[in-house]
Design a protein around this motif. Structure first.
Motif, PDB file in Angstrom:
ATOM      1  N   ARG A  16      -4.696   5.946   2.356  1.00 22.97           N
ATOM      2  CA  ARG A  16      -3.838   4.824   1.993  1.00 22.97           C
ATOM      3  C   ARG A  16      -4.517   4.036   0.879  1.00 22.97           C
ATOM      4  O   ARG A  16      -5.719   3.773   0.929  1.00 22.97           O
ATOM      5  N   GLU A  17      -3.745   3.672  -0.132  1.00 17.31           N
ATOM      6  CA  GLU A  17      -4.311   2.959  -1.268  1.00 17.31           C
ATOM      7  C   GLU A  17      -3.502   1.703  -1.584  1.00 17.31           C
ATOM      8  O   GLU A  17      -2.286   1.660  -1.375  1.00 17.31           O
ATOM      9  N   LEU A  18      -4.203   0.701  -2.088  1.00 17.37           N
ATOM     10  CA  LEU A  18      -3.548  -0.538  -2.487  1.00 17.37           C
ATOM     11  C   LEU A  18      -2.777  -0.312  -3.787  1.00 17.37           C
ATOM     12  O   LEU A  18      -3.328   0.197  -4.760  1.00 17.37           O
ATOM     13  N   VAL A  19      -1.522  -0.705  -3.791  1.00 14.26           N
ATOM     14  CA  VAL A  19      -0.683  -0.582  -4.975  1.00 14.26           C
ATOM     15  C   VAL A  19      -0.620  -1.911  -5.730  1.00 14.26           C
ATOM     16  O   VAL A  19      -0.808  -1.955  -6.935  1.00 14.26           O
ATOM     17  N   ALA A  20      -0.347  -2.995  -4.997  1.00 15.69           N
ATOM     18  CA  ALA A  20      -0.204  -4.305  -5.644  1.00 15.69           C
ATOM     19  C   ALA A  20      -0.367  -5.391  -4.597  1.00 15.69           C
ATOM     20  O   ALA A  20      -0.070  -5.168  -3.417  1.00 15.69           O
ATOM     21  N   LEU A  21      -0.838  -6.550  -5.028  1.00 13.83           N
ATOM     22  CA  LEU A  21      -0.920  -7.690  -4.128  1.00 13.83           C
ATOM     23  C   LEU A  21      -0.500  -8.948  -4.870  1.00 13.83           C
ATOM     24  O   LEU A  21      -0.581  -9.028  -6.100  1.00 13.83           O
ATOM     25  N   ILE A  22      -0.060  -9.928  -4.093  1.00 11.17           N
ATOM     26  CA  ILE A  22       0.316 -11.213  -4.648  1.00 11.17           C
ATOM     27  C   ILE A  22      -0.178 -12.295  -3.695  1.00 11.17           C
ATOM     28  O   ILE A  22       0.018 -12.213  -2.486  1.00 11.17           O
ATOM     29  N   THR A  23      -0.853 -13.284  -4.252  1.00  8.35           N
ATOM     30  CA  THR A  23      -1.386 -14.365  -3.433  1.00  8.35           C
ATOM     31  C   THR A  23      -0.300 -15.397  -3.144  1.00  8.35           C
ATOM     32  O   THR A  23       0.808 -15.327  -3.694  1.00  8.35           O
ATOM     33  N   GLY A  60       0.924 -16.933  -6.276  1.00  7.78           N
ATOM     34  CA  GLY A  60       1.605 -16.094  -7.251  1.00  7.78           C
ATOM     35  C   GLY A  60       0.730 -15.241  -8.140  1.00  7.78           C
ATOM     36  O   GLY A  60       1.238 -14.516  -8.993  1.00  7.78           O
ATOM     37  N   SER A  61      -0.583 -15.292  -7.943  1.00  9.17           N
ATOM     38  CA  SER A  61      -1.456 -14.401  -8.704  1.00  9.17           C
ATOM     39  C   SER A  61      -1.253 -12.971  -8.230  1.00  9.17           C
ATOM     40  O   SER A  61      -1.080 -12.728  -7.034  1.00  9.17           O
ATOM     41  N   THR A  62      -1.306 -12.039  -9.172  1.00  5.44           N
ATOM     42  CA  THR A  62      -1.027 -10.642  -8.835  1.00  5.44           C
ATOM     43  C   THR A  62      -2.167  -9.722  -9.270  1.00  5.44           C
ATOM     44  O   THR A  62      -2.954 -10.050 -10.171  1.00  5.44           O
ATOM     45  N   HIS A  63      -2.202  -8.580  -8.624  1.00  8.60           N
ATOM     46  CA  HIS A  63      -3.165  -7.530  -8.967  1.00  8.60           C
ATOM     47  C   HIS A  63      -2.484  -6.186  -8.744  1.00  8.60           C
ATOM     48  O   HIS A  63      -1.739  -6.021  -7.773  1.00  8.60           O
ATOM     49  N   TYR A  64      -2.747  -5.251  -9.662  1.00 12.25           N
ATOM     50  CA  TYR A  64      -2.117  -3.941  -9.572  1.00 12.25           C
ATOM     51  C   TYR A  64      -3.150  -2.822  -9.671  1.00 12.25           C
ATOM     52  O   TYR A  64      -4.155  -2.947 -10.379  1.00 12.25           O
ATOM     53  N   ALA A  65      -2.875  -1.717  -9.011  1.00 15.75           N
ATOM     54  CA  ALA A  65      -3.655  -0.509  -9.220  1.00 15.75           C
ATOM     55  C   ALA A  65      -3.397  -0.030 -10.646  1.00 15.75           C
ATOM     56  O   ALA A  65      -2.301  -0.188 -11.188  1.00 15.75           O
ATOM     57  N   ASP A  66      -4.419   0.575 -11.239  1.00 11.47           N
ATOM     58  CA  ASP A  66      -4.282   1.039 -12.625  1.00 11.47           C
ATOM     59  C   ASP A  66      -3.118   2.015 -12.784  1.00 11.47           C
ATOM     60  O   ASP A  66      -2.440   2.032 -13.814  1.00 11.47           O
ATOM     61  N   TYR A 111       0.856  -1.174   0.000  1.00 12.21           N
ATOM     62  CA  TYR A 111       0.000   0.000   0.000  1.00 12.21           C
ATOM     63  C   TYR A 111       0.898   1.232   0.000  1.00 12.21           C
ATOM     64  O   TYR A 111       2.086   1.164   0.302  1.00 12.21           O
ATOM     65  N   ARG A 112       0.317   2.382  -0.298  1.00 13.59           N
ATOM     66  CA  ARG A 112       1.048   3.634  -0.170  1.00 13.59           C
ATOM     67  C   ARG A 112       0.106   4.726   0.317  1.00 13.59           C
ATOM     68  O   ARG A 112      -1.100   4.668   0.100  1.00 13.59           O
TER      69      ARG A 112
END
Length: 119
Positions: free
Chosen positions: A45-52, A55-61, A37-38
């Motif tokens: 505070r906002e989510l920037v990226a996550l990884i399960t 290994g699956s990932t998700h990113y903020a636009d 987060y940042r």
């Protein structure tokens, strides 16, 4: 007791790169998702990226194509490779992890690492 310790922030010029890391330590049984987060001054505070854990990932636009999250499960560590940095990426970056110990399952936060991008 579980701790998350971040390192690798700093000051960089626009267009540069940084690679903060976050290591979890303590009596850890397993770790599910690990996130970055940042929080910029005056903003939420906002989510920037996550990884399960698989290994699956998700990113903020706002960071897609520039940031890459990865993890080393053997070291209980998550990384955030940040390329093509922009002044608007300036913030305190926090890692978060869903950690299971023998007795608990909870979210833990790191202390934060400052990233400053100069124009």
């Amino acid at each position: 007791q579980v701790q998350l310790v971040e390192s690798g922030g700093g000051l960089v010029q626009a267009g540069g790169s940084l690679r903060p890391s976050c290591a979890a330590s303590g009596s850890i049984f397993s770790i599910n998702a690990m996130d970055w987060y940042r929080q910029a001054p005056g903003k939420q505070r906002e989510l920037v990226a996550l990884i399960t854990s698989t290994g699956s990932t998700h990113y903020a636009d706002s960071v897609k194509g520039r940031f890459t999250i990865s993890r080393d499960n053997a070291k209980n560590t998550v990384y955030l490779q940040m390329n093509s940095l922009k002044p608007e990426d300036t913030a305190v970056y926090y890692c978060n992890a869903e950690i299971r110990t023998r007795l608990t399952f909870a979210n833990y936060w790191g202390q934060g690492t400052q990233v400053t991008v100069s124009s």
